[in-house]
Design an enzyme around this catalytic site. Structure first.
Site, short mmCIF file in Angstrom:
data_model
loop_
_atom_site.label_atom_id
_atom_site.label_comp_id
_atom_site.label_asym_id
_atom_site.label_seq_id
_atom_site.Cartn_x
_atom_site.Cartn_y
_atom_site.Cartn_z
N ALA A 66 -6.00 1.78 -4.43
CA ALA A 66 -7.13 1.07 -4.55
C ALA A 66 -7.09 0.05 -4.13
O ALA A 66 -6.12 -0.34 -3.65
CB ALA A 66 -7.07 1.55 -6.29
N GLY A 111 -3.28 4.73 -4.66
CA GLY A 111 -3.97 5.91 -5.01
C GLY A 111 -3.79 6.96 -3.60
O GLY A 111 -4.49 8.32 -3.08
N GLU A 114 -0.99 9.38 -4.68
CA GLU A 114 -2.03 10.32 -5.32
C GLU A 114 -2.99 11.42 -4.44
O GLU A 114 -2.81 12.47 -4.78
CB GLU A 114 -2.23 9.62 -6.47
CG GLU A 114 -1.50 8.65 -7.45
CD GLU A 114 -2.09 7.48 -8.11
OE1 GLU A 114 -3.16 6.58 -7.58
OE2 GLU A 114 -2.38 7.34 -9.70
N GLU A 134 2.19 0.87 -8.23
CA GLU A 134 1.01 0.03 -9.39
C GLU A 134 1.53 -1.33 -10.59
O GLU A 134 0.96 -2.28 -10.93
CB GLU A 134 -0.09 0.57 -10.56
CG GLU A 134 -0.77 1.31 -9.11
CD GLU A 134 -0.09 2.67 -8.96
OE1 GLU A 134 1.43 2.96 -8.65
OE2 GLU A 134 -0.62 3.62 -8.31
N1 CO8 Z 1 -6.66 -3.03 -1.54
C1 CO8 Z 1 -7.66 -3.96 -0.31
N2 CO8 Z 1 -6.90 -4.79 -0.12
C2 CO8 Z 1 -6.11 -4.51 0.59
C3 CO8 Z 1 -5.04 -3.65 0.12
C4 CO8 Z 1 -5.43 -2.39 -0.91
N3 CO8 Z 1 -4.90 -1.67 -1.56
N4 CO8 Z 1 -4.24 -3.52 0.56
C5 CO8 Z 1 -4.44 -4.24 2.15
N5 CO8 Z 1 -5.14 -4.66 2.28
C6 CO8 Z 1 -6.18 -5.28 2.75
C7 CO8 Z 1 -5.16 -6.86 3.16
O1 CO8 Z 1 -5.82 -7.64 2.48
C8 CO8 Z 1 -5.67 -7.54 3.84
O2 CO8 Z 1 -6.47 -7.70 3.99
P1 CO8 Z 1 -7.04 -9.30 5.07
O3 CO8 Z 1 -6.85 -8.58 6.04
O4 CO8 Z 1 -8.73 -9.50 4.78
O5 CO8 Z 1 -6.44 -10.33 4.45
C9 CO8 Z 1 -5.27 -6.12 5.19
O6 CO8 Z 1 -6.08 -5.48 3.76
C10 CO8 Z 1 -3.68 -6.38 6.06
O7 CO8 Z 1 -3.05 -6.04 4.78
P2 CO8 Z 1 -1.72 -6.37 5.33
O8 CO8 Z 1 -1.92 -7.97 5.88
O9 CO8 Z 1 -1.00 -6.89 3.53
O10 CO8 Z 1 -0.96 -5.55 5.55
P3 CO8 Z 1 0.84 -5.94 5.67
O11 CO8 Z 1 0.96 -5.21 7.05
O12 CO8 Z 1 1.48 -7.26 6.22
O13 CO8 Z 1 1.62 -5.31 4.33
C11 CO8 Z 1 1.10 -4.02 2.90
C12 CO8 Z 1 0.98 -4.35 4.07
C13 CO8 Z 1 2.22 -3.67 2.24
C14 CO8 Z 1 0.33 -2.30 2.55
C15 CO8 Z 1 -0.41 -4.90 1.95
O14 CO8 Z 1 -1.43 -4.39 2.35
C16 CO8 Z 1 0.33 -4.04 0.46
O15 CO8 Z 1 1.40 -4.18 -0.42
N6 CO8 Z 1 -0.95 -3.43 0.21
C17 CO8 Z 1 -1.20 -3.03 -1.16
C18 CO8 Z 1 -0.31 -1.90 -2.20
C19 CO8 Z 1 -1.21 -1.68 -3.00
O16 CO8 Z 1 -0.87 -2.19 -4.31
N7 CO8 Z 1 -1.48 -0.48 -3.19
C20 CO8 Z 1 -1.77 0.07 -4.43
C21 CO8 Z 1 -2.90 -0.61 -5.56
S1 CO8 Z 1 -2.82 0.39 -6.67
C22 CO8 Z 1 -3.77 1.66 -7.19
O17 CO8 Z 1 -3.86 2.44 -5.70
C23 CO8 Z 1 -3.73 2.21 -8.01
C24 CO8 Z 1 -4.89 3.34 -7.72
C25 CO8 Z 1 -5.37 4.23 -9.41
C26 CO8 Z 1 -5.99 2.87 -9.80
C27 CO8 Z 1 -7.08 3.09 -10.88
C28 CO8 Z 1 -7.53 2.09 -11.51
C29 CO8 Z 1 -8.11 2.35 -12.72
#
Ligand code: CO8
Length: 261
Positions: A66, A111, A114, A134
């Site tokens: 998400a 997500g 999922e 998460e």
């Molecule tokens: N949301 C928003 N932006 C994201 C996300 C995300 N989930 N993942 C990556 N991005 C963005 C980064 O912020 C970055 O943006 P910018 O260039 O503007 O800074 C760009 O994508 C590239 O990401 P990274 O620079 O971080 O790339 P890396 O190769 O260094 O890392 C990763 C890749 C490991 C995937 C890292 O980006 C990461 O950890 N992302 C988050 C992953 C995460 O935690 N996902 C789970 C989210 S929670 C969820 O999915 C719950 C679903 C159900 C929700 C229901 C809620 C009520």
């Protein structure tokens, strides 16, 4: 219909939805989820589509979860509405009467995992990574991870992934039965399209009956599941496909399935 956050394509009865926010690693925001829901409604209503493939734009990510910038603005009520919306859309995906294959081409986190596990099966590229991170954000999976993941890989392994938030590589996903196949990134779509083509050549009615028997059977005990299979088997004979398939075998020719849903 023009979409901004997904790409949608149909060829030879095989539809492909590509999550298309590569700058955010295809993270799911509200706008993307709404477009996904609309596209799934269109697919459910289209008799000509036999298989759906889901994948991510770019070389790095399927779906990185998400959109955390939206999650950061939630209160409890907004979180509930967002999770309910996600569940409704993923439920729609899971209950499509056609085969759905996830082509996981990189990160499938939160997500992303999922969505992938709500598909009928997953083919992954060697650079795919799965996880439920998460807990690192102080929340729990909200789009079905606590329910579908234990059913797929067992409660203990699902708990380890959900409690630690760690990522696993494609080969471990294969060992766990999370992914059916792992292939080099450049070969992923060919491999998926090949299997999609095989499935698209089968009868729609029998495919639908098979999918419903497996999916609905997982929710009930074995005796009731077997009853579902008896109904599914007999239902196939309401379609000309059963006559065509058995006749084609006896006449030593390829079947031409034409039954409609
Ligand atoms: N949301 C928003 N932006 C994201 C996300 C995300 N989930 N993942 C990556 N991005 C963005 C980064 O912020 C970055 O943006 P910018 O260039 O503007 O800074 C760009 O994508 C590239 O990401 P990274 O620079 O971080 O790339 P890396 O190769 O260094 O890392 C990763 C890749 C490991 C995937 C890292 O980006 C990461 O950890 N992302 C988050 C992953 C995460 O935690 N996902 C789970 C989210 S929670 C969820 O999915 C719950 C679903 C159900 C929700 C229901 C809620 C009520």
């Amino acid at each position: 219909m023009a979409y901004e956050n997904i790409l949608y394509d149909v060829k030879d009865g095989i539809a492909t939805i590509t999550f298309n926010r590569p700058k955010a690693l295809n993270a799911l925001n509200g706008a993307l989820l709404a477009e996904l829901g609309e596209a799934l409604d269109g697919i459910a209503a289209d008799e000509n589509i036999r298989v759906l493939i889901l994948t991510g734009a770019g070389e790095k990510s399927f779906v990185a979860g998400a959109d955390i910038s939206e999650l950061a603005t939630f209160d409890s009520l907004k979180a509930k509405a967002f999770a309910a919306k996600g569940h409704a859309i993923i439920g729609k995906l899971q209950s499509l009467p056609i085969a759905v294959i996830a082509a996981v081409n990189g990160f499938a986190l939160g997500g992303g995992t999922e969505i992938a596990i709500a598909c009928d099966f997953i083919y992954a590229s060697e650079n795919a990574k799965f996880g439920q991170p998460e807990i690192n954000l102080g929340v729990v999976p909200g789009f079905g991870g606590t329910q579908r993941l234990p059913r797929l890989i067992g409660a203990n392994m699902a708990k380890e992934l959900i409690f630690t938030g760690k990522m696993i590589e494609a080969d471990e996903a294969l060992q766990l039965g999370l992914a059916n196949k792992v292939v080099p990134p450049e070969g992923l779509m060919d491999e998926v399209l090949n299997t999609a083509g095989v499935i698209a050549s089968k009868g729609k009615v029998s495919l639908r009956a098979a999918k419903q028997a497996v999916n609905n059977g997982l929710d009930v005990d074995l005796a009731n599941g077997c009853r579902l299979e008896i109904d599914a088997f007999s239902l196939c004979y309401a379609s000309p496909d059963a006559r065509e398939g058995t006749s084609a075998f006896l006449e030593k020719r390829q079947p031409e399935f034409k039954g409609s849903l």
